[in-house]
Design a protein around this motif. Structure first.
Motif, mmCIF file in Angstrom:
data_model
loop_
_atom_site.group_PDB
_atom_site.id
_atom_site.type_symbol
_atom_site.label_atom_id
_atom_site.label_comp_id
_atom_site.label_asym_id
_atom_site.label_seq_id
_atom_site.Cartn_x
_atom_site.Cartn_y
_atom_site.Cartn_z
ATOM 1 N N GLN A 218 -4.343 2.597 6.369
ATOM 2 C CA GLN A 218 -3.120 2.152 5.687
ATOM 3 C C GLN A 218 -2.523 3.381 5.012
ATOM 4 O OE1 GLN A 218 -1.626 -0.792 5.610
ATOM 5 N NE2 GLN A 218 -3.192 -2.164 6.451
ATOM 6 N N PRO A 219 -1.264 3.316 4.623
ATOM 7 C CA PRO A 219 -0.672 4.444 3.893
ATOM 8 C C PRO A 219 -1.117 4.432 2.424
ATOM 9 C CG PRO A 219 0.918 2.676 4.102
ATOM 10 C CD PRO A 219 -0.305 2.235 4.866
ATOM 11 N N GLY A 220 -0.680 5.464 1.710
ATOM 12 C CA GLY A 220 -0.710 5.511 0.241
ATOM 13 C C GLY A 220 -1.958 5.000 -0.442
ATOM 14 N N ILE A 221 -1.838 3.874 -1.103
ATOM 15 C CA ILE A 221 -2.927 3.363 -1.926
ATOM 16 C C ILE A 221 -3.839 2.399 -1.149
ATOM 17 C CG2 ILE A 221 -1.812 3.853 -4.134
ATOM 18 C CD1 ILE A 221 -0.726 1.069 -4.226
ATOM 19 N N GLY A 222 -3.719 2.484 0.185
ATOM 20 C CA GLY A 222 -4.695 1.859 1.069
ATOM 21 C C GLY A 222 -5.351 2.912 1.947
ATOM 22 N N GLY B 161 -10.787 -13.175 6.139
ATOM 23 C CA GLY B 161 -11.829 -12.283 5.654
ATOM 24 C C GLY B 161 -11.369 -11.474 4.466
ATOM 25 N N THR B 162 -12.332 -10.857 3.794
ATOM 26 C CA THR B 162 -12.071 -10.056 2.590
ATOM 27 C C THR B 162 -12.481 -8.605 2.833
ATOM 28 O OG1 THR B 162 -12.560 -11.977 1.223
ATOM 29 C CG2 THR B 162 -12.620 -9.836 0.128
ATOM 30 N N ILE C 256 -15.967 -9.114 8.985
ATOM 31 C CA ILE C 256 -15.444 -9.766 7.777
ATOM 32 C C ILE C 256 -14.560 -10.961 8.148
ATOM 33 C CG2 ILE C 256 -15.592 -7.583 6.468
ATOM 34 C CD1 ILE C 256 -12.245 -8.984 6.760
ATOM 35 N N ASN D 123 -10.063 -2.721 13.164
ATOM 36 C CA ASN D 123 -9.089 -3.792 13.019
ATOM 37 C C ASN D 123 -9.130 -4.847 14.113
ATOM 38 O OD1 ASN D 123 -7.647 -2.664 10.677
ATOM 39 N ND2 ASN D 123 -7.162 -1.008 12.104
ATOM 40 N N ARG E 66 -13.466 6.134 1.569
ATOM 41 C CA ARG E 66 -14.476 5.342 0.859
ATOM 42 C C ARG E 66 -15.006 4.184 1.693
ATOM 43 N NH1 ARG E 66 -14.146 6.154 -4.740
ATOM 44 N NH2 ARG E 66 -14.974 4.060 -5.057
ATOM 45 N N HIS F 207 -7.533 5.164 1.439
ATOM 46 C CA HIS F 207 -8.942 5.522 1.214
ATOM 47 C C HIS F 207 -9.856 4.778 2.193
ATOM 48 C CE1 HIS F 207 -7.974 2.018 -1.207
ATOM 49 N NE2 HIS F 207 -9.246 1.689 -1.159
ATOM 50 N N VAL F 208 -9.284 3.899 2.993
ATOM 51 C CA VAL F 208 -10.040 3.221 4.059
ATOM 52 C C VAL F 208 -9.607 3.848 5.381
ATOM 53 C CG1 VAL F 208 -10.570 1.034 5.192
ATOM 54 C CG2 VAL F 208 -10.078 1.080 2.728
ATOM 55 N N GLN G 31 -12.798 0.766 8.548
ATOM 56 C CA GLN G 31 -12.400 -0.555 9.043
ATOM 57 C C GLN G 31 -12.057 -0.479 10.523
ATOM 58 O OE1 GLN G 31 -9.427 -2.466 6.599
ATOM 59 N NE2 GLN G 31 -8.801 -3.870 8.215
ATOM 60 N N PRO H 101 0.784 -1.238 0.000
ATOM 61 C CA PRO H 101 0.000 0.000 0.000
ATOM 62 C C PRO H 101 0.817 1.289 0.000
ATOM 63 C CG PRO H 101 0.016 -0.947 2.195
ATOM 64 C CD PRO H 101 0.721 -1.935 1.296
ATOM 65 N N TYR H 102 2.128 1.207 0.227
ATOM 66 C CA TYR H 102 2.914 2.439 0.283
ATOM 67 C C TYR H 102 2.745 3.222 -1.011
ATOM 68 C CZ TYR H 102 4.844 -0.423 3.960
ATOM 69 O OH TYR H 102 4.964 -1.242 5.043
ATOM 70 N N SER H 103 2.756 4.533 -0.881
ATOM 71 C CA SER H 103 2.595 5.374 -2.057
ATOM 72 C C SER H 103 3.632 5.003 -3.119
ATOM 73 C CB SER H 103 2.775 6.837 -1.670
ATOM 74 O OG SER H 103 2.870 7.607 -2.844
ATOM 75 N N ALA I 276 -10.354 -2.528 -0.720
ATOM 76 C CA ALA I 276 -9.471 -1.859 0.242
ATOM 77 C C ALA I 276 -8.114 -1.466 -0.333
ATOM 78 C CB ALA I 276 -9.279 -2.740 1.477
ATOM 79 N N PHE I 277 -7.830 -1.896 -1.568
ATOM 80 C CA PHE I 277 -6.520 -1.598 -2.154
ATOM 81 C C PHE I 277 -6.712 -0.929 -3.514
ATOM 82 C CE2 PHE I 277 -2.660 -2.650 -4.564
ATOM 83 C CZ PHE I 277 -1.672 -2.274 -3.660
ATOM 84 N N ARG I 278 -6.032 0.213 -3.709
ATOM 85 C CA ARG I 278 -6.147 0.914 -4.995
ATOM 86 C C ARG I 278 -4.979 0.494 -5.887
ATOM 87 N NH1 ARG I 278 -4.783 6.085 -6.722
ATOM 88 N NH2 ARG I 278 -4.202 6.715 -4.621
ATOM 89 N N GLN J 10 0.057 -4.934 16.510
ATOM 90 C CA GLN J 10 -0.718 -4.026 17.356
ATOM 91 C C GLN J 10 0.148 -3.687 18.564
ATOM 92 O OE1 GLN J 10 -3.696 -2.650 16.907
ATOM 93 N NE2 GLN J 10 -4.540 -3.850 15.206
ATOM 94 N N TYR K 17 -15.961 -3.988 8.914
ATOM 95 C CA TYR K 17 -15.734 -3.145 7.727
ATOM 96 C C TYR K 17 -17.070 -2.636 7.210
ATOM 97 C CZ TYR K 17 -13.231 -2.022 3.301
ATOM 98 O OH TYR K 17 -12.632 -1.403 2.236
ATOM 99 N N LEU L 201 -3.229 -6.991 4.564
ATOM 100 C CA LEU L 201 -3.706 -6.443 3.289
ATOM 101 C C LEU L 201 -3.052 -7.220 2.141
ATOM 102 C CD1 LEU L 201 -5.501 -3.792 2.688
ATOM 103 C CD2 LEU L 201 -3.344 -2.716 2.084
#
Lengths: 170, 170
Positions: free
Chosen positions: B77-81, A145-146, B144, B123, B118, B83-84, B121, A36-38, A150-152, A77, B165, A124
């Motif tokens: 999450q960072p970056g492309i995660g 679970g799903t 989930i 955790n 969007r 949006h949650v 969650q 997920p990091y940018s 959650a991932f772009r 955690q 979620y 993730l």
């Protein structure tokens, strides 16, 4: 396949390993398909998330003394959730399909138990990363679970991600 | 019940609210039954996790101008995660069962959408915290998956926790 990894060593990352390690993880972060990091993450930020924040970071080294993979381990955690660890693994593009990820996954489970963790959680796992999902299942992880969308993914847009978990000590 | 919360205001936490906010969250962290932070957490560390790390922290204020609840919102999450989002909510012991958590949950969902998130969650919803599980389900969250033994409850030992979620924008 096992033969190839027989000469492989997995040891703690040292400062001098960073250049080669960054060379392995940079294209993976830039691609934005699995972590997920940018995709615009800087080298410094990557050093932070891969080396500074984790409890420990390892490198996998082949018989030619090339770094072919790397993984980190950390508590997932704080406090009274810190008995569950989280790991992230990346294999060099050139070394894929040779069992490096498998070796690192096994190594990380031993390492986790040695460090007093009781379970391992992947938060993730991108659903389109089918090779990884299959591999983690083979190593005893369950999709618990799903997470919808959650991932772009940088090629596919919003895709699902799995939470995967393995109890190490019952 | 709805009548009670009708006069309630939810607004951004200001510096001067910290003393009253800490008074609400301290016993919850110390009890170690719902949040993973160490029961020995210091006030400074608590300020870090509740106020400094999140994108924003809110307080719920009743008609007597007492702070009766608080919640934070941050990217999960960072970056492309990113949006949650993730939120954490705590209601003052005196004000439980009066709909404060419900109001904060609704508020946080609006706030999340306003901030461009969007989905939301949770955790680590401790399975023994049945009131919370029921409440989040009522507000549209789904369990989930179940993380076996992922929370070390200070009274009950290792207990399961849920990942919950809700998609906010499809």
């Amino acid at each position: 396949m096992e033969g190839w990894t027989r000469g492989m060593i997995i040891r703690l990352l040292e400062d001098r390993d960073w250049i080669a390690t960054w060379r392995i993880i940079e294209p993976v972060f830039r691609a934005g398909e699995t972590y997920p990091y940018s995709p615009d993450i800087t080298e410094n930020e990557a050093h932070g998330v891969w080396v500074e924040i984790p409890s420990a970071t390892f490198v996998a080294i082949d018989e030619s003394e090339d770094i072919v993979g790397t993984y980190y381990i950390k508590a997932n955690q704080p406090g009274i959730g810190a008995h569950v660890c989280n790991c992230g693994y990346i294999v060099s593009e050139d070394a894929r399909g040779k069992g490096v990820a498998s070796e690192m996954c096994k190594h990380s489970q031993h390492e986790a138990v040695d460090r007093g963790f009781r379970a391992m959680q992947y938060n993730l796992v991108v659903a389109t990363n089918q090779g990884a999902v299959r591999l983690w299942k083979k190593h005893g992880f369950e999709v618990i679970g799903t997470l919808p969308g959650a991932f772009r993914h940088q090629q596919l847009g919003y895709v699902d991600a799995y939470v995967m978990y393995k109890t190490l000590i019952t």
